[in-house]
Write an enzyme that holds these catalytic residues in place. Structure first.
Site, PDB file in Angstrom:
ATOM      1  N   GLN A   1      14.626  -8.872  -3.910  1.00  0.00           N
ATOM      2  CA  GLN A   1      13.317  -9.506  -3.715  1.00  0.00           C
ATOM      3  C   GLN A   1      12.868 -10.216  -4.993  1.00  0.00           C
ATOM      4  O   GLN A   1      12.420 -11.370  -4.957  1.00  0.00           O
ATOM      5  CB  GLN A   1      12.299  -8.434  -3.320  1.00  0.00           C
ATOM      6  CG  GLN A   1      10.867  -8.902  -3.318  1.00  0.00           C
ATOM      7  CD  GLN A   1       9.923  -7.805  -2.833  1.00  0.00           C
ATOM      8  OE1 GLN A   1       9.771  -7.594  -1.644  1.00  0.00           O
ATOM      9  NE2 GLN A   1       9.295  -7.101  -3.777  1.00  0.00           N
TER      10      GLN A   1
ATOM     11  N   SER B   1       9.598   5.534  -3.460  1.00  0.00           N
ATOM     12  CA  SER B   1       9.487   4.612  -2.328  1.00  0.00           C
ATOM     13  C   SER B   1       8.433   5.143  -1.383  1.00  0.00           C
ATOM     14  O   SER B   1       8.341   6.356  -1.177  1.00  0.00           O
ATOM     15  CB  SER B   1      10.830   4.507  -1.601  1.00  0.00           C
ATOM     16  OG  SER B   1      10.642   3.945  -0.312  1.00  0.00           O
TER      17      SER B   1
ATOM     18  N   GLY C   1       5.635   3.846  -8.855  1.00  0.00           N
ATOM     19  CA  GLY C   1       6.246   2.534  -9.104  1.00  0.00           C
ATOM     20  C   GLY C   1       5.200   1.434  -9.066  1.00  0.00           C
ATOM     21  O   GLY C   1       5.075   0.640 -10.013  1.00  0.00           O
ATOM     22  N   HIS C   2       4.417   1.432  -7.998  1.00  0.00           N
ATOM     23  CA  HIS C   2       3.319   0.455  -7.912  1.00  0.00           C
ATOM     24  C   HIS C   2       2.384   0.595  -9.111  1.00  0.00           C
ATOM     25  O   HIS C   2       1.962  -0.401  -9.703  1.00  0.00           O
ATOM     26  CB  HIS C   2       2.478   0.697  -6.651  1.00  0.00           C
ATOM     27  CG  HIS C   2       3.215   0.563  -5.353  1.00  0.00           C
ATOM     28  ND1 HIS C   2       3.499   1.651  -4.553  1.00  0.00           N
ATOM     29  CD2 HIS C   2       3.716  -0.520  -4.723  1.00  0.00           C
ATOM     30  CE1 HIS C   2       4.133   1.221  -3.466  1.00  0.00           C
ATOM     31  NE2 HIS C   2       4.285  -0.084  -3.549  1.00  0.00           N
TER      32      HIS C   2
ATOM     33  N   GLY D   1       0.804  -1.214   0.000  1.00  0.00           N
ATOM     34  CA  GLY D   1       0.000   0.000   0.000  1.00  0.00           C
ATOM     35  C   GLY D   1       0.840   1.268   0.000  1.00  0.00           C
ATOM     36  O   GLY D   1       2.037   1.239  -0.271  1.00  0.00           O
TER      37      GLY D   1
END
Lengths: 283, 283
Positions: free
Chosen positions: A153, A185, A36-37, A31
């Protein structure tokens, strides 16, 4: 957009989607969405028939001294952003739904989980792998989308998917940056204006590495020295780690003969930021 | 019956089965099949549309001092038995197919993996969970069948399935025994005639526990004492462990107030045998 908080309800909704032969794309997030998301969500919307986004601040990937409680959250804004983009399903479970009392099962990717971020954050990737595996099992996506910003990741999750025969396609999309180079970020919101300026040392040092390689430099040591100088030249910055590694094994490289990952973590005040760049001697 | 050694080929064959709406039952085994395995296979054949059996002696669940190399194998006989029963697919991969070079991912079920068998065989359940999760991801069964003989394994796998949201039904079927009570095990083949006779002390001690509970005894200590005496009365037997535990948490019980699992492991010469019995104060 339909919002689900219960695993069972999301599963049955997705069962119907799948029974119609529609492909499912999945973007797992914690969330506090940024560009970026959203680039991942857009890629899923473009390439699959049904896009599922999860919002879940996963407690098991935070260390006891880390910022789980303070991690920024804004469900209403996130939900609105995803609805606007045309996301099909939003999954936003309570921690108890994902980790009921007496939860005991964890997944680990040996070696890869112990270096770089894993060395600074023990247990972090165990938490990441566990929650992502659970979400994969709930959503059963054809494709899942991750950002290059969290390079380690993505590498670890790709390994987990291969090792566990999950048959899910992992797509890694480029880091989205501010105009001046700062990687987006959720934690950037913590930075005051001075720190915001200081935070540029991460991307600047990576740009400098890129220039050195373009100029013919192949010795990792020289590149790391120059990068460290840039970080140390910034008063508000404190280097956590910096490394040039093989992008599959994550083992340190002395010389850049093939593709390499340059990754670093820097504290700006109390805020820990990461960034990275894939480089190639053919650049 | 079709036999597959490659993951990809089995997956596509199963994709076709699933596309026709047929249910899939799965029996994972290490081969050298006995009546216990076959009862699982029959249950799958009866209750699902398509039965998959795997034969794979899984190296990651054997300790370095254990009997991986000597574990009995008879692929031709196993294959024939399964064909006779009407199994649809046999999956018999090479170790390299399941654990390619640089394999790194492992699954653990905390706490439950450290007691009883787990205490005597460190790493055993990590290996079991990892291979079963991989096989589950390859086969995607609706139902998977396990034997009560490996009670702790069934309890741990049920927990893994719940925790990881796998949505697979786990069926646990009763231990199959010889006429005289010895639980069927692939390892029974190691026993010479004298040892074969001595091995009865496991089931005898469990029967005695059952009688004591029927007679009103509720103190775990008294029951364990009597069982130990039976084992120690057998010259060729050496007790590894014996315990009365809660069948969900596997925590030791002092008193039998509700359902309890009595489990033991005994060495007969070099052969390590296990057995168990679920008991209830209402018995």
């Amino acid at each position: 957009m339909k919002t689900y908080t219960k695993i069972g309800k999301l599963k049955s909704a997705l069962g119907e989607v799948r029974s119609k032969g529609r492909s499912v794309g999945f973007v797992p997030t914690m969330g506090f969405l940024h560009g970026g998301h959203l680039s991942l969500v857009k890629a899923s919307l473009k390439n699959t028939d049904c896009t599922v986004v999860s919002l879940f601040v996963n407690p098991t990937q935070f260390g006891p001294q880390e910022d789980f409680d303070e991690y920024p959250r804004d469900f209403i804004r996130d939900s609105w952003l995803l609805e606007e983009l045309g996301v099909d399903f939003l999954f936003s479970p309570d921690p108890d739904e994902m980790y009921p009392q007496d939860y005991k099962t964890y997944v680990e990717v040996k070696d890869l989980q112990d270096v770089l971020e894993g060395r600074s954050r023990p247990g972090h990737f165990r938490g990441v792998c566990t929650i992502v595996l659970k979400l994969f099992n709930i959503v059963c996506p054809d494709v899942a989308f991750f950002g290059q910003k969290d390079a380690q990741q993505a590498i670890i999750l790709q390994r987990m998917v291969n090792d566990l025969n999950l048959g899910i396609q992992i797509e890694v999309l480029p880091t989205v940056r501010e105009e001046d180079g700062l990687a987006l970020s959720s934690r950037n919101v913590y930075l005051d204006p001075q720190q915001r300026q200081a935070a540029l040392c991460l991307s600047k040092s990576l740009d400098e590495a890129g220039r050195m390689i373009l100029g013919g430099e192949r010795r990792a040591g020289s590149i790391l020295d120059r990068m460290e100088k840039i970080i140390k030249g910034e008063n508000l910055a404190k280097l956590d780690y910096i490394a040039i590694v093989d992008p599959v094994s994550l083992e340190p490289l002395a010389e850049i003969k093939q593709d390499a990952l340059i990754a670093l973590a820097v504290f700006i005040g109390k805020v820990r930021l990461i960034d990275n760049r894939m480089v190639s001697p053919k650049e």
